[in-house]
Design an enzyme around this catalytic site. Structure first.
Site, short mmCIF file in Angstrom:
data_model
loop_
_atom_site.label_atom_id
_atom_site.label_comp_id
_atom_site.label_asym_id
_atom_site.label_seq_id
_atom_site.Cartn_x
_atom_site.Cartn_y
_atom_site.Cartn_z
CB SER A 1 32.20 22.66 20.43
OG SER A 1 31.78 24.02 20.45
CE1 TYR B 1 33.72 23.01 25.93
CE2 TYR B 1 33.43 24.50 24.06
CZ TYR B 1 33.04 23.38 24.78
OH TYR B 1 31.96 22.63 24.34
N1 LIG Z 1 25.82 23.05 25.98
C1 LIG Z 1 26.47 23.65 24.99
O1 LIG Z 1 26.34 24.88 24.74
C2 LIG Z 1 27.37 22.85 24.10
C3 LIG Z 1 27.69 23.36 22.81
C4 LIG Z 1 28.55 22.63 22.00
C5 LIG Z 1 29.07 21.43 22.45
N2 LIG Z 1 28.76 20.99 23.69
C6 LIG Z 1 29.35 19.71 24.12
O2 LIG Z 1 28.30 18.77 24.30
C7 LIG Z 1 28.67 17.86 25.35
C8 LIG Z 1 27.54 17.79 26.37
O3 LIG Z 1 27.30 19.08 26.91
P1 LIG Z 1 26.06 19.36 27.88
O4 LIG Z 1 25.52 20.69 27.51
O5 LIG Z 1 25.15 18.19 27.90
O6 LIG Z 1 26.80 19.46 29.29
P2 LIG Z 1 26.24 19.16 30.75
O7 LIG Z 1 24.77 19.33 30.81
O8 LIG Z 1 27.07 19.97 31.70
O9 LIG Z 1 26.56 17.62 30.97
C9 LIG Z 1 27.89 17.19 31.05
C10 LIG Z 1 27.91 15.67 31.04
O10 LIG Z 1 29.28 15.24 31.08
C11 LIG Z 1 29.42 14.31 32.15
N3 LIG Z 1 30.75 14.43 32.74
C12 LIG Z 1 31.39 15.57 33.13
N4 LIG Z 1 32.58 15.28 33.65
C13 LIG Z 1 32.70 13.92 33.59
C14 LIG Z 1 33.71 13.01 33.98
N5 LIG Z 1 34.85 13.40 34.57
N6 LIG Z 1 33.49 11.69 33.77
C15 LIG Z 1 32.36 11.26 33.19
N7 LIG Z 1 31.36 12.07 32.81
C16 LIG Z 1 31.54 13.38 33.01
C17 LIG Z 1 28.33 14.67 33.15
O11 LIG Z 1 28.00 13.51 33.88
P3 LIG Z 1 27.82 13.45 35.48
O12 LIG Z 1 28.04 14.84 36.02
O13 LIG Z 1 26.43 12.94 35.72
O14 LIG Z 1 28.87 12.48 35.88
C18 LIG Z 1 27.19 15.06 32.23
O15 LIG Z 1 26.51 13.90 31.81
C19 LIG Z 1 29.99 18.35 25.91
O16 LIG Z 1 31.04 17.63 25.32
C20 LIG Z 1 30.06 19.80 25.45
O17 LIG Z 1 31.38 20.24 25.30
C21 LIG Z 1 27.91 21.64 24.53
#
Ligand SMILES: NC(=O)c1ccc[n+]([C@@H]2O[C@H](COP(=O)([O-])OP(=O)(O)OC[C@H]3O[C@@H](n4cnc5c(N)ncnc54)[C@H](OP(=O)(O)O)[C@@H]3O)[C@@H](O)[C@H]2O)c1
Length: 269
Positions: free
Chosen positions: A140, A153
């Site tokens: 991030s 975070y």
């Molecule tokens: N959205 C943002 O603003 C943003 C910005 C910068 C970086 N990021 C990073 O991008 C990545 C993806 O974010 P996103 O927005 O796609 O989040 P999201 O929609 O909440 O999805 C989170 C994903 O992580 C998986 N997950 C969560 N806990 C887990 C665990 N214990 N074991 C295995 N899988 C797990 C979930 O899978 P299931 O629930 O299906 O198991 C889901 O596929 C993250 O690393 C986040 O920090 C996000």
């Protein structure tokens, strides 16, 4: 490497970012092993991706806060002949630092830092035997700039970035390329209403997840060591690295927005 040569183990595949990443990689000719916790969600995703996958997509369930589950996923990834790991699983934590419950801190550190470290460690013997392989961490911008409201975070994502940088240098000259991609705020369910309010109040841009998917394909193919998504975030990362104390003065609006948005925060546990 070219997408057509990539066999990608993708964690967080069912997430708001993971889904378009899987679709983009498949569309570009990669094979993808989708990983997440729920077999039902993974099977449904594989079905949804059917038009683009042409038999190049499989899935495996794994909980990244369970070391035994990580080991099983690593074995499955090696058997599937994965040559790229994209770590996209993650957990959020937003709110005043003193208000985040201990289990929520534990979850964010386990999911965003320890899990990717353990999975990488378990995959390395396999990846190091290949002629060429890649490990791409989805970090991030908050892995390089500390913002009010994101202490736990940021700890996880700064930690992940340090891990990626150290490992890249340790493995330099060998077959395993280690990379870090830092998206800025992205429109997914990851961000609660309080975060959206904070973003609006501070003028923080939010990207469409498709943009992150394009960036993942780009770092896969150009093998960049580290890249951050968006401007002025890229400039902010540089300035923060050079003169962090100087930037401290610019966060009064974020402190106010944090105080305002905290009233709307759900109970975290
Ligand atoms: N959205 C943002 O603003 C943003 C910005 C910068 C970086 N990021 C990073 O991008 C990545 C993806 O974010 P996103 O927005 O796609 O989040 P999201 O929609 O909440 O999805 C989170 C994903 O992580 C998986 N997950 C969560 N806990 C887990 C665990 N214990 N074991 C295995 N899988 C797990 C979930 O899978 P299931 O629930 O299906 O198991 C889901 O596929 C993250 O690393 C986040 O920090 C996000």
């Amino acid at each position: 490497m070219k997408a057509g040569e990539a066999r990608v183990l993708l964690t967080g595949a069912t997430g708001g970012i993971g889904r378009p990443v899987a679709a983009r990689l498949l569309q570009a000719g990669a094979r993808v092993l989708l990983a997440g916790r729920s077999p039902a969600r993974l099977a449904a995703l594989a079905r949804d991706l059917e038009p683009t996958q042409a038999g190049r997509c499989d899935w495996h369930e794994a909980d990244l806060v369970e070391p035994a589950s990580i080991e099983t996923l690593a074995r499955a990834g090696a058997q599937w002949r994965c040559n790229v790991v994209v770590h996209a699983a993650g957990a959020p934590a937003f709110g005043p630092a003193g208000s985040i419950p201990v289990p929520a801190i534990q979850r964010v550190l386990d999911t965003n830092l320890l899990g990717p470290m353990l999975l990488t460690q378990a995959m390395l013997p396999h990846l190091a035997r290949l002629a060429r392989s890649q490990v791409i961490f989805i970090g991030s911008v908050l892995g390089a700039i500390g913002l009010p409201g994101y202490a736990a975070y940021c700890a996880s994502k700064f930690g992940l970035r340090g891990y990626a940088q150290s490992l890249r240098r340790e493995l330099g000259g060998g077959p395993v390329r280690v990379q870090y991609l830092g998206p800025r705020s992205t429109r997914t369910a990851f961000n609660a209403a309080a975060v959206e309010a904070y973003n609006r109040a501070t003028g923080t841009a939010m990207d469409d997840p498709a943009r992150v998917a394009d960036e993942v394909l780009r770092v896969l193919e150009d093998e960049a060591a580290e890249r951050f998504v968006g401007f002025p975030e890229r400039l902010g990362v540089r300035l923060n690295g050079a003169v962090p104390g100087w930037l401290d003065r610019s966060f009064a609006p974020h402190r106010r927005a944090l105080a305002d948005s905290s009233a709307h925060l759900p109970q975290q546990g």
